[in-house]
Design a protein around this motif. Sequence first.
Motif, PDB file in Angstrom:
ATOM      1  N   GLU A  30     -40.836  14.960  34.968  1.00  0.00           N
ATOM      2  CA  GLU A  30     -40.205  15.969  35.073  1.00  0.00           C
ATOM      3  C   GLU A  30     -40.402  16.641  33.440  1.00  0.00           C
ATOM      4  OE1 GLU A  30     -36.288  15.310  36.766  1.00  0.00           O
ATOM      5  OE2 GLU A  30     -36.985  15.502  38.589  1.00  0.00           O
ATOM      6  N   GLN A  31     -39.862  15.837  32.530  1.00  0.00           N
ATOM      7  CA  GLN A  31     -40.011  16.104  30.918  1.00  0.00           C
ATOM      8  C   GLN A  31     -41.410  16.633  30.573  1.00  0.00           C
ATOM      9  OE1 GLN A  31     -38.244  12.713  29.171  1.00  0.00           O
ATOM     10  NE2 GLN A  31     -36.290  13.457  29.210  1.00  0.00           N
ATOM     11  N   ARG A  32     -42.388  16.108  31.106  1.00  0.00           N
ATOM     12  CA  ARG A  32     -43.784  16.538  30.790  1.00  0.00           C
ATOM     13  C   ARG A  32     -44.272  17.803  31.435  1.00  0.00           C
ATOM     14  NH1 ARG A  32     -46.998  11.196  28.441  1.00  0.00           N
ATOM     15  NH2 ARG A  32     -45.302  10.110  27.793  1.00  0.00           N
ATOM     16  N   GLY A  33     -43.525  18.057  32.517  1.00  0.00           N
ATOM     17  CA  GLY A  33     -43.944  19.190  33.244  1.00  0.00           C
ATOM     18  C   GLY A  33     -45.276  19.111  33.989  1.00  0.00           C
ATOM     19  N   LEU A  34     -45.592  17.758  34.680  1.00  0.00           N
ATOM     20  CA  LEU A  34     -46.666  17.698  35.232  1.00  0.00           C
ATOM     21  C   LEU A  34     -46.810  18.261  36.573  1.00  0.00           C
ATOM     22  CD1 LEU A  34     -47.681  13.961  34.268  1.00  0.00           C
ATOM     23  CD2 LEU A  34     -48.634  16.122  33.351  1.00  0.00           C
ATOM     24  N   GLY A  35     -45.771  18.391  37.259  1.00  0.00           N
ATOM     25  CA  GLY A  35     -45.746  19.110  38.515  1.00  0.00           C
ATOM     26  C   GLY A  35     -46.179  18.030  39.427  1.00  0.00           C
ATOM     27  N   GLU A  78     -53.499  19.592  46.280  1.00  0.00           N
ATOM     28  CA  GLU A  78     -54.661  20.769  46.469  1.00  0.00           C
ATOM     29  C   GLU A  78     -54.157  22.060  45.936  1.00  0.00           C
ATOM     30  OE1 GLU A  78     -58.350  21.515  49.378  1.00  0.00           O
ATOM     31  OE2 GLU A  78     -56.184  21.283  50.325  1.00  0.00           O
ATOM     32  N   ALA A  79     -53.059  22.371  46.242  1.00  0.00           N
ATOM     33  CA  ALA A  79     -52.096  23.547  45.821  1.00  0.00           C
ATOM     34  C   ALA A  79     -52.252  23.645  44.159  1.00  0.00           C
ATOM     35  CB  ALA A  79     -50.974  23.783  46.408  1.00  0.00           C
ATOM     36  N   SER A  80     -51.942  22.424  43.493  1.00  0.00           N
ATOM     37  CA  SER A  80     -51.899  22.410  42.141  1.00  0.00           C
ATOM     38  C   SER A  80     -53.146  22.151  41.549  1.00  0.00           C
ATOM     39  CB  SER A  80     -50.670  21.339  41.733  1.00  0.00           C
ATOM     40  OG  SER A  80     -51.123  20.195  41.777  1.00  0.00           O
ATOM     41  N   GLY A  81     -54.207  22.284  41.983  1.00  0.00           N
ATOM     42  CA  GLY A  81     -55.634  22.061  41.496  1.00  0.00           C
ATOM     43  C   GLY A  81     -55.928  20.460  41.144  1.00  0.00           C
ATOM     44  N   LYS A  82     -55.079  19.722  41.705  1.00  0.00           N
ATOM     45  CA  LYS A  82     -55.571  18.159  40.922  1.00  0.00           C
ATOM     46  C   LYS A  82     -56.516  17.359  41.938  1.00  0.00           C
ATOM     47  CE  LYS A  82     -51.147  17.892  38.438  1.00  0.00           C
ATOM     48  NZ  LYS A  82     -50.903  19.310  38.559  1.00  0.00           N
ATOM     49  N   VAL A  83     -56.367  17.927  43.315  1.00  0.00           N
ATOM     50  CA  VAL A  83     -57.416  17.197  44.365  1.00  0.00           C
ATOM     51  C   VAL A  83     -58.145  18.342  44.944  1.00  0.00           C
ATOM     52  CG1 VAL A  83     -56.002  15.281  44.305  1.00  0.00           C
ATOM     53  CG2 VAL A  83     -56.047  16.836  46.055  1.00  0.00           C
ATOM     54  N   ARG A  84     -59.246  18.025  45.694  1.00  0.00           N
ATOM     55  CA  ARG A  84     -59.921  18.878  46.436  1.00  0.00           C
ATOM     56  C   ARG A  84     -60.262  18.303  47.669  1.00  0.00           C
ATOM     57  NH1 ARG A  84     -62.785  20.443  42.093  1.00  0.00           N
ATOM     58  NH2 ARG A  84     -64.372  18.762  41.736  1.00  0.00           N
ATOM     59  N   THR A 100     -60.026  16.159  40.904  1.00  0.00           N
ATOM     60  CA  THR A 100     -60.628  17.616  40.074  1.00  0.00           C
ATOM     61  C   THR A 100     -60.437  17.145  38.557  1.00  0.00           C
ATOM     62  OG1 THR A 100     -58.423  18.541  39.775  1.00  0.00           O
ATOM     63  CG2 THR A 100     -60.054  19.293  41.706  1.00  0.00           C
ATOM     64  N   ASP A 101     -60.969  17.926  37.578  1.00  0.00           N
ATOM     65  CA  ASP A 101     -60.806  17.850  36.090  1.00  0.00           C
ATOM     66  C   ASP A 101     -59.389  17.611  35.927  1.00  0.00           C
ATOM     67  OD1 ASP A 101     -63.662  17.489  35.965  1.00  0.00           O
ATOM     68  OD2 ASP A 101     -63.868  19.504  35.076  1.00  0.00           O
ATOM     69  N   ASP A 102     -58.646  18.630  36.515  1.00  0.00           N
ATOM     70  CA  ASP A 102     -57.036  18.754  36.315  1.00  0.00           C
ATOM     71  C   ASP A 102     -56.378  17.309  36.933  1.00  0.00           C
ATOM     72  OD1 ASP A 102     -57.139  21.166  35.078  1.00  0.00           O
ATOM     73  OD2 ASP A 102     -56.369  22.171  36.793  1.00  0.00           O
ATOM     74  N   GLY A 103     -57.138  16.928  37.981  1.00  0.00           N
ATOM     75  CA  GLY A 103     -56.584  15.742  38.561  1.00  0.00           C
ATOM     76  C   GLY A 103     -56.781  14.598  37.567  1.00  0.00           C
ATOM     77  N   LEU A 104     -57.828  14.446  36.878  1.00  0.00           N
ATOM     78  CA  LEU A 104     -58.374  13.301  36.130  1.00  0.00           C
ATOM     79  C   LEU A 104     -57.320  13.480  34.708  1.00  0.00           C
ATOM     80  CD1 LEU A 104     -62.061  13.308  36.431  1.00  0.00           C
ATOM     81  CD2 LEU A 104     -60.438  11.581  36.992  1.00  0.00           C
TER      82      LEU A 104
END
Length: 151
Positions: A30-35, A78-84, A100-104
Motif C-alpha cells: 500500500e505504501q509503495r502504491g503498486l495497486g 489486466e485492468a491495471s496493465g500488468k498482465v494480458r 506485460t512490461d508493467d507487470g515485470l
Amino acid sequence: MTTPDSDGLLPEQLLRLTRRVHRIQKRQLEQRGLGVTPAQSRLLRTLAHYDAPPRMADLAERLEVVPRAVTTLVDGLEASGKVRRVPDPANRRVIRIELTDDGLKALRELHDVRRSAAEEILTPLTDQQREVLGGLLDTLVDGMPPRGRDC
C-alpha cells in the motif's frame, strides 16, 4: 512425559508469524502504491516461473485455487496493465496469460517489498540466530534436516 511443545505453543507462534509477515507485506504494498493485492502479487510471482505463458487452469492448479479465483485475479491485473490475455498459437480456443512490461516492473518492486518485509521481521535477530533460523526453516520446508548442519 511432556513433549517440547506439549501446550501447542509452536503452531500458534507459526500462525502469528505468518499473519505478521502478511500484514507487513500488505502495508508495504500500500505504501509503495503498486495497486497490487497480496493475492495478485502471488499470481504475478507464479507467472514469472513459467517459460511460456500458462493457461488459467495451469495457474489455478499451481496456486491451488479454483479457476474462478484466478479469473478474478487476472481481471484485476489486466485492468491495471500488468498482465494480458493472449491466444494460444496452437489452439485458438485456449487463452494464455502473460506478463506485460508493467507487470515485470511490478514484479521487481514486489521482490523488494518481500525482501524489506523479511528484513523488518528479522531485524531483532543476530547473524548467528538468522543462520540457525534459516536451517530450521529449510528443515520445515523440505521435511528433512539439512546434511552437515547442526541446528
